[in-house]
Design a protein around this motif. Structure first.
Motif, short mmCIF file in Angstrom:
data_model
loop_
_atom_site.label_atom_id
_atom_site.label_comp_id
_atom_site.label_asym_id
_atom_site.label_seq_id
_atom_site.Cartn_x
_atom_site.Cartn_y
_atom_site.Cartn_z
N MET A 1 44.88 24.91 -90.41
CA MET A 1 45.01 23.81 -89.45
C MET A 1 45.53 22.57 -90.15
O MET A 1 45.05 22.20 -91.22
N THR A 2 46.52 21.92 -89.55
CA THR A 2 47.13 20.74 -90.14
C THR A 2 46.53 19.47 -89.51
O THR A 2 45.92 19.53 -88.43
N PRO A 3 46.72 18.31 -90.16
CA PRO A 3 46.27 17.06 -89.55
C PRO A 3 46.87 16.83 -88.17
O PRO A 3 46.23 16.26 -87.29
N GLU A 4 48.11 17.28 -87.99
CA GLU A 4 48.76 17.14 -86.68
C GLU A 4 48.01 17.93 -85.62
O GLU A 4 47.83 17.46 -84.48
N THR A 5 47.57 19.14 -85.97
CA THR A 5 46.82 19.97 -85.04
C THR A 5 45.48 19.32 -84.71
O THR A 5 45.04 19.33 -83.55
N ILE A 6 44.84 18.76 -85.72
CA ILE A 6 43.57 18.07 -85.50
C ILE A 6 43.77 16.90 -84.55
O ILE A 6 42.97 16.66 -83.64
N SER A 7 44.86 16.17 -84.73
CA SER A 7 45.16 15.03 -83.85
C SER A 7 45.35 15.50 -82.41
O SER A 7 44.92 14.81 -81.46
N GLN A 8 45.96 16.65 -82.22
CA GLN A 8 46.14 17.18 -80.88
C GLN A 8 44.80 17.55 -80.24
O GLN A 8 44.58 17.29 -79.05
N ILE A 9 43.91 18.14 -81.03
CA ILE A 9 42.58 18.50 -80.53
C ILE A 9 41.82 17.24 -80.12
O ILE A 9 41.16 17.20 -79.07
N ILE A 10 41.94 16.19 -80.93
CA ILE A 10 41.28 14.93 -80.63
C ILE A 10 41.83 14.33 -79.35
O ILE A 10 41.08 13.84 -78.49
N ALA A 11 43.15 14.37 -79.19
CA ALA A 11 43.79 13.82 -77.99
C ALA A 11 43.33 14.55 -76.74
O ALA A 11 43.07 13.93 -75.70
#
Length: 217
Positions: A1-11
């Motif tokens: 999992m990338t930081p970008e994916t984590i950001s999407q989950i948060i959004a």
């Protein structure tokens, strides 16, 4: 999992909570029980606390990416790879203890683990501690989130993070490990946005810590 994916989950979690107000309702109860040293200014303290939580969570993937960039640019990416894997793992492979937490509440716990991991890595290395890379406001933000998570669970999380740091460091020599190349790189632009974020996270949400010391007279 990338930081970008984590950001999407948060959004996604942020959008879902905006429709249900579920976590905001939980924070309303926490607001009444805030520690006396924590004060929230303004006419809408619940909104301020809710915005703080969202920003604290949203900073986690940025922290992971910032550490990765600084470590790679300093040529010490291999030393920080365990930190990045662990911090990312809080989101991709959370502990079974977090199974009952979802939405923003679950993400707040995972972000807390990520931020506290960085704080402990900082505290356990001489190069870091002498660098002033982390601001007192970062510790205060973590203290507030510790309070929001609640004890004894927050204490259990802290204990697990201490164990993890010992595993990542690998040996007692970690304290004296020369991480000056990372410190020098982190003094560049890649780290400055994060320092500014920490410096202003509490104040832009009207949150203040009031520490009082009794006179010995």
């Amino acid at each position: 999992m990338t930081p970008e994916t984590i950001s999407q989950i948060i959004a996604q979690a942020r959008e879902q909570d905006a429709h249900t107000d579920q976590y905001r309702e939980q924070l309303a109860g926490a607001l009444d029980g805030l520690h006396a040293l924590i004060r929230i200014d303004g006419d809408a303290p619940l909104d301020a606390l809710y915005h703080f939580v969202r920003e604290y969570i949203e900073m986690a993937p940025g922290l992971i990416e910032c550490v990765r960039v600084c470590a790679d640019n300093a040529g010490v990416g291999n030393l920080f790879a365990p930190f990045i894997r662990t911090a990312t793992g809080y989101f991709s492979s959370p502990s079974v203890l977090l199974a009952r937490f979802d939405g923003l509440e679950g993400l707040l716990i995972k972000a807390y683990q990520c931020h506290r991991l960085m704080e402990e890595m900082y505290e356990n290395n001489r190069s870091f501690r002498n660098s002033n890379l982390m601001e007192p406001e970062a510790t205060q933000a973590n203290l507030l989130v510790h309070h929001l998570i609640g004890e004894p669970f927050a204490n259990e999380l802290d204990q697990s993070i201490l164990i993890t740091v010992r595993q990542i460091a690998g040996s007692p020599d970690y304290y004296d490990l020369n991480l000056t190349p990372f410190v020098e790189q982190a003094s560049d632009e890649a780290w400055q946005w994060m320092r500014e974020y920490w410096l202003n996270l509490l104040t832009r949400n009207g949150i203040q810590f009031h520490f009082s010391f009794r006179s010995s007279l």
